[in-house]
Design a protein around this motif. Sequence first.
Motif, PDB file in Angstrom:
ATOM      1  N   ARG A 167       0.738  -1.115  -0.107  1.00 51.28           N
ATOM      2  CA  ARG A 167       0.138   0.104   0.123  1.00 51.28           C
ATOM      3  C   ARG A 167       0.814   1.192  -0.064  1.00 51.28           C
ATOM      4  NH1 ARG A 167      -4.892   1.071   4.223  1.00 51.28           N
ATOM      5  NH2 ARG A 167      -5.686   3.199   3.240  1.00 51.28           N
ATOM      6  N   ARG A 168       0.499   2.186  -0.864  1.00 48.39           N
ATOM      7  CA  ARG A 168       1.246   3.389  -0.914  1.00 48.39           C
ATOM      8  C   ARG A 168       0.734   4.772  -0.722  1.00 48.39           C
ATOM      9  NH1 ARG A 168       2.392   3.299  -7.188  1.00 48.39           N
ATOM     10  NH2 ARG A 168       3.519   5.170  -6.567  1.00 48.39           N
ATOM     11  N   GLY A 169      -0.662   4.484  -0.456  1.00 54.39           N
ATOM     12  CA  GLY A 169      -1.478   5.722   0.230  1.00 54.39           C
ATOM     13  C   GLY A 169      -1.848   6.488  -1.086  1.00 54.39           C
ATOM     14  N   SER A 170      -2.499   7.679  -0.841  1.00 57.64           N
ATOM     15  CA  SER A 170      -2.931   8.501  -2.010  1.00 57.64           C
ATOM     16  C   SER A 170      -2.067   9.659  -2.379  1.00 57.64           C
ATOM     17  CB  SER A 170      -4.321   8.993  -1.485  1.00 57.64           C
ATOM     18  OG  SER A 170      -4.480   9.487  -0.702  1.00 57.64           O
ATOM     19  N   ALA A 171      -1.115   9.909  -1.656  1.00 51.73           N
ATOM     20  CA  ALA A 171      -0.252  11.091  -2.079  1.00 51.73           C
ATOM     21  C   ALA A 171       0.821  10.665  -3.204  1.00 51.73           C
ATOM     22  CB  ALA A 171       0.394  11.516  -0.840  1.00 51.73           C
ATOM     23  N   PRO A 172       1.035  11.589  -3.957  1.00 49.95           N
ATOM     24  CA  PRO A 172       1.911  11.412  -5.185  1.00 49.95           C
ATOM     25  C   PRO A 172       3.532  11.147  -4.447  1.00 49.95           C
ATOM     26  CG  PRO A 172       0.751  13.429  -5.469  1.00 49.95           C
ATOM     27  CD  PRO A 172       0.386  12.990  -4.046  1.00 49.95           C
ATOM     28  N   ASP A 173       4.185  10.378  -5.284  1.00 47.40           N
ATOM     29  CA  ASP A 173       5.625  10.182  -4.914  1.00 47.40           C
ATOM     30  C   ASP A 173       6.305  11.279  -5.604  1.00 47.40           C
ATOM     31  OD1 ASP A 173       5.102   7.927  -3.536  1.00 47.40           O
ATOM     32  OD2 ASP A 173       5.414   6.441  -5.191  1.00 47.40           O
TER      33      ASP A 173
END
Length: 556
Positions: A104-110
Amino acid sequence: MNRATSGGDTAIPEGTWEELVTTALLGTDRRAPAHVPPGRTAPAALLDAAAVATVRRRAGLRPGRAARRPERAPADPRPPLPAPAARRLTTLLADRSGGAGGGRRGSAPDLIELLPQWLAAANAHGYAAPPQSLPALLDAARGRTDLRPAALAFAGPRALWLARLNPDWRFALRAAPGGGAALPDTEDAEGVRRLWQEGLFAERAALLGALRARTPARGRELLASTWGTERAEDRLMFLDSLRTGLSDADEPFLEQALGDRSRNVRATAADLLSALPGSALAARMAVRATACVALDRTGDAPAIVVEAPLECDADMERDGVVATPPAGRGERSWWLGQLVESAPLGTWPRRLGGRTPEEIVALPVTDGWQGELHAAWCRAAVRQRDAAWSRALLGSPSAPEAGGPGAVSLAERAKLLAALEPGERAAWVAGFIATHGLSEAFQLLGVCAVPWAPPLGRAVVDALDIAREAGSYPWSFSGVMGLAERCLDPAEATRLETLLAVPDEPEDAAPGAGGYWAEAFQRLVTTLRLRAEMTRELVPPAGPREEGAQPPDAAG
């Protein structure tokens, strides 16, 4: 200073700094100071002695010789970044997360993953890096080798100036032509000759590269002037530089290099000559290859018959054929593959009845030689950048995975796609995804032009939507999703808004998968909008622009 007083006229004993440190580490209960004046406790006496020793050490230092003042940083004549773009660069460089990898990476851009495309866009505009951002930019490039070319191009001449002052940034000097040394003007004949005769290897290699890029003949002549005295490893590296500006005019020199005493040099010369379809070596390879491959008309339908070489003679080895195969490969098939891949592809229509490449690869091949023959044709198509043969060997994108005309692997298909025009390449990959889905398409997507053409972008989004509806977790597609964030046209953001809602999950769906997919699509949409904003920020606020002109995409 030899004596000090503390608490009246009581002398503080001298002792070496190492003795004092040892006593402090062990503790005064286990090791008392050498001398404790009356009325002083051991800890206090130790601290007094340490204070005296510290003053003595400082007072006894001799001033060092003043270092030479660094030269001023070179000027950067390029225009400065617009203020919003400079602030954006600071934000991107401040992010060190690099994404969360899998899961899971979340919803914020990298943000750090947007830095390469931001740098590419800034370089396309020709901007200079803000001086205050150079240290952070060099630190980022130090940690990620993939950033270095674009980061150093953006940093400009001041990157080399800083690299000479900080050992952590020495990679910038190694990446610069000639290790950052100044090269003479290519029109300065005496300066070129002197550097070629007296310079370090890196400087000579950079000089040869500069000459090949501007006047290939002068570079070749310079190399030929000292060829006989160069070390074998240097001859190999110098010869490889002839790939730049390679033409038929280089053939006589390369033919001479075929007789070199170094096997690696001979192999490189043969590789370069085989990239010249009109060379004598290519003609020799064509004669050998056509002696092994022929059209058999005796059966019910035409077929290709193969008779692999029985030996690898001295002439074949001189022309670059490696006699000893790798472990697990048969000698004859190994020799056959090298002959076929080195022969001009124009040889085969004449040899096989005037057929087109599509018709040739569709012919059956007898005795199980199809895989070897087609693989060699694939290598030839990549080397010669032949679009017609690449197209034929790729076949239809909707063909079964292992059943295309060329029966080639995905890695080979990715190389073949590079020979096609960007639009055709994107259309082929879109067709592949529509038939086979995304699980096997990652390598193919990596060779497509950025931003993705609309048909390819739609195919990727549709395939992601199908995976979402299937009820699986999005983590299996994190690689493709990461590519989509960087490569989708930002105009697709509006179309993706319909995928932000959490869908009704089917009974057999993984628990919570719908919410995770909504989160992943939210990150994708946010990233696309951020890329669009980055593009706008890089446009000069008052720069003249033609009506209807569009700035380059930040992902480019």
